[in-house]
Design an enzyme around this catalytic site. Sequence first.
Site, PDB file in Angstrom:
ATOM      1  CG  ASP A  82      25.385  58.687   0.082  1.00 54.08           C
ATOM      2  OD1 ASP A  82      26.521  58.261  -0.188  1.00 54.08           O
ATOM      3  OD2 ASP A  82      25.003  58.930   1.250  1.00 54.08           O
ATOM      4  CG  HIS A  83      25.703  54.460   0.612  1.00 53.45           C
ATOM      5  ND1 HIS A  83      26.805  53.655   0.787  1.00 53.45           N
ATOM      6  CD2 HIS A  83      25.888  55.533   1.422  1.00 53.45           C
ATOM      7  CE1 HIS A  83      27.616  54.211   1.681  1.00 53.45           C
ATOM      8  NE2 HIS A  83      27.084  55.354   2.068  1.00 53.45           N
ATOM      9  CD  GLU A 134      32.004  51.646   0.731  1.00 53.44           C
ATOM     10  OE1 GLU A 134      31.238  52.591   0.493  1.00 53.44           O
ATOM     11  OE2 GLU A 134      32.026  51.045   1.817  1.00 53.44           O
ATOM     12  CG  HIS A 180      27.764  55.164   7.094  1.00 55.42           C
ATOM     13  ND1 HIS A 180      28.245  54.055   6.455  1.00 55.42           N
ATOM     14  CD2 HIS A 180      27.831  56.179   6.189  1.00 55.42           C
ATOM     15  CE1 HIS A 180      28.588  54.380   5.212  1.00 55.42           C
ATOM     16  NE2 HIS A 180      28.351  55.659   5.026  1.00 55.42           N
ATOM     17  CG  ASP A 258      23.199  62.337   6.334  1.00 53.73           C
ATOM     18  OD1 ASP A 258      22.605  63.383   6.694  1.00 53.73           O
ATOM     19  OD2 ASP A 258      22.585  61.315   5.964  1.00 53.73           O
TER      20      ASP A 258
HETATM   21  O1  G3H Z   1      25.440  56.799   4.466  1.00 48.31           O
HETATM   22  C1  G3H Z   1      24.265  57.016   4.748  1.00 48.31           C
HETATM   23  C2  G3H Z   1      23.734  58.399   4.735  1.00 48.31           C
HETATM   24  O2  G3H Z   1      23.919  59.017   5.988  1.00 48.31           O
HETATM   25  C3  G3H Z   1      22.311  58.408   4.299  1.00 48.31           C
HETATM   26  O3  G3H Z   1      21.456  58.043   5.328  1.00 48.31           O
HETATM   27  O4  G3H Z   1      20.090  56.279   4.244  1.00 48.31           O
HETATM   28  O5  G3H Z   1      19.285  57.453   6.313  1.00 48.31           O
HETATM   29  O6  G3H Z   1      19.350  58.644   4.112  1.00 48.31           O
HETATM   30  P1  G3H Z   1      19.957  57.561   4.975  1.00 48.31           P
HETATM   31  P1  13P Z   2      28.081  60.229   8.511  1.00 51.00           P
HETATM   32  O1  13P Z   2      27.008  59.371   9.095  1.00 51.00           O
HETATM   33  O2  13P Z   2      29.353  60.096   9.270  1.00 51.00           O
HETATM   34  O3  13P Z   2      27.648  61.651   8.367  1.00 51.00           O
HETATM   35  O4  13P Z   2      28.398  59.674   7.028  1.00 51.00           O
HETATM   36  C1  13P Z   2      27.607  60.060   5.938  1.00 51.00           C
HETATM   37  C2  13P Z   2      27.901  59.272   4.717  1.00 51.00           C
HETATM   38  O5  13P Z   2      28.883  58.577   4.592  1.00 51.00           O
HETATM   39  C3  13P Z   2      26.928  59.373   3.620  1.00 51.00           C
HETATM   40  O6  13P Z   2      27.238  58.497   2.591  1.00 51.00           O
HETATM   41 ZN    ZN Z   3      28.155  56.675   3.205  1.00 52.64          ZN
END
Ligand code: G3H
Ligand code: 13P
Ligand code: ZN
Length: 311
Positions: A82-83, A134, A180, A258
């Site tokens: 993710d990201h 993205e 987010h 998330d």
């Molecule tokens: O888009 C972000 C996700 O919720 C991941 O969050 O970077 O705190 O693990 P994090």
């Molecule tokens: P939320 O913070 O809305 O759960 O989004 C999660 C997300 O986009 C993870 O990449």
């Molecule tokens: Zn995200």
Amino acid sequence: MALVTSTEMFKKAYDGGYAVGAFNVNNMEIVQAIAEAANELKSPVILQASAGARKYASQAYLMKLVEAAVATTDVPIVMHLDHGADFDICKDCVDGGFTSVMIDCSSKPFEENVAESKKVADYAHDHGAVVEAELGTLSGVEDDVNVADDKAMYTDPDQVEEFVKRTGVDSLAIAIGTSHGAYKFKPGTNPKLRLDILEEVAKRLPGFPIVLHGSSSVPQEYVKIINEHGGALKDAIGIPEDQLREAARGAVCKINIDSDLRLGMTAGIREHFEAHPDHFDPRQYIGDGRKYVKEIVRHKIIDVLGSDNKA
Ligand code: G3H
Ligand code: 13P
Ligand code: ZN
């Protein structure tokens, strides 16, 4: 069933008018909750790890947890980054067995985003993995990127065809008003996703899978449990689930969640400690957090994504 890429999963989701949930994982109990819910409901599922998750749990542990999920279920599972901020982290994950990675250069200029996304797509495709990129930026906090509300930009439908053609990526995350975190909109407001932009994008990219980030709904029943048991969350509302359902019926094939899982875990643990202040066995209180995470994933699969019985 083996770890798979999302290629077949997205094709079926696009044609079937539903979306696959992409749930963030950080520890064993979260992986178990998601895997059990998906398995019981015969739903395909995407487990995704952020850079923060890799730092917290380490890639080696996360991969073994996902391996265990694959071994104990009978549904297709994707392991996704993710990201990913740059080529190196994406390469590391592909080399480590992830079947899918996201390269997120959405905050960079268009040409830089194209160049880095293409580099990742070329490498991933040579190694049997798929890539999400993205276009447009969401507000809120991601690992290393903190985008202020006034900098958030909707995706420009005029750019999507060129971007996908030049990069060769397999799916595209777009910005249509999601964001987010657990503090998305003030209570009393009426959040409206720009489903018209989604429709425009879908017209330019027929059959191509679209991704929505920032799609937690911030369920008020869990916020209430947290705040009634010693928590101090601020009032906020999330993305209306009926709008996510509508997006899932269209070109959106992957919906990221998330924050809602975090709320579930926290609600379960806080409730547990209020009822049992004498407890100190982590299995007891994390176990209660896990129950709520599973409950939330089941709700998403049945009532929002529509991916039950699609495995
Ligand atoms: O888009 C972000 C996700 O919720 C991941 O969050 O970077 O705190 O693990 P994090
Ligand atoms: P939320 O913070 O809305 O759960 O989004 C999660 C997300 O986009 C993870 O990449
Ligand atoms: Zn995200």
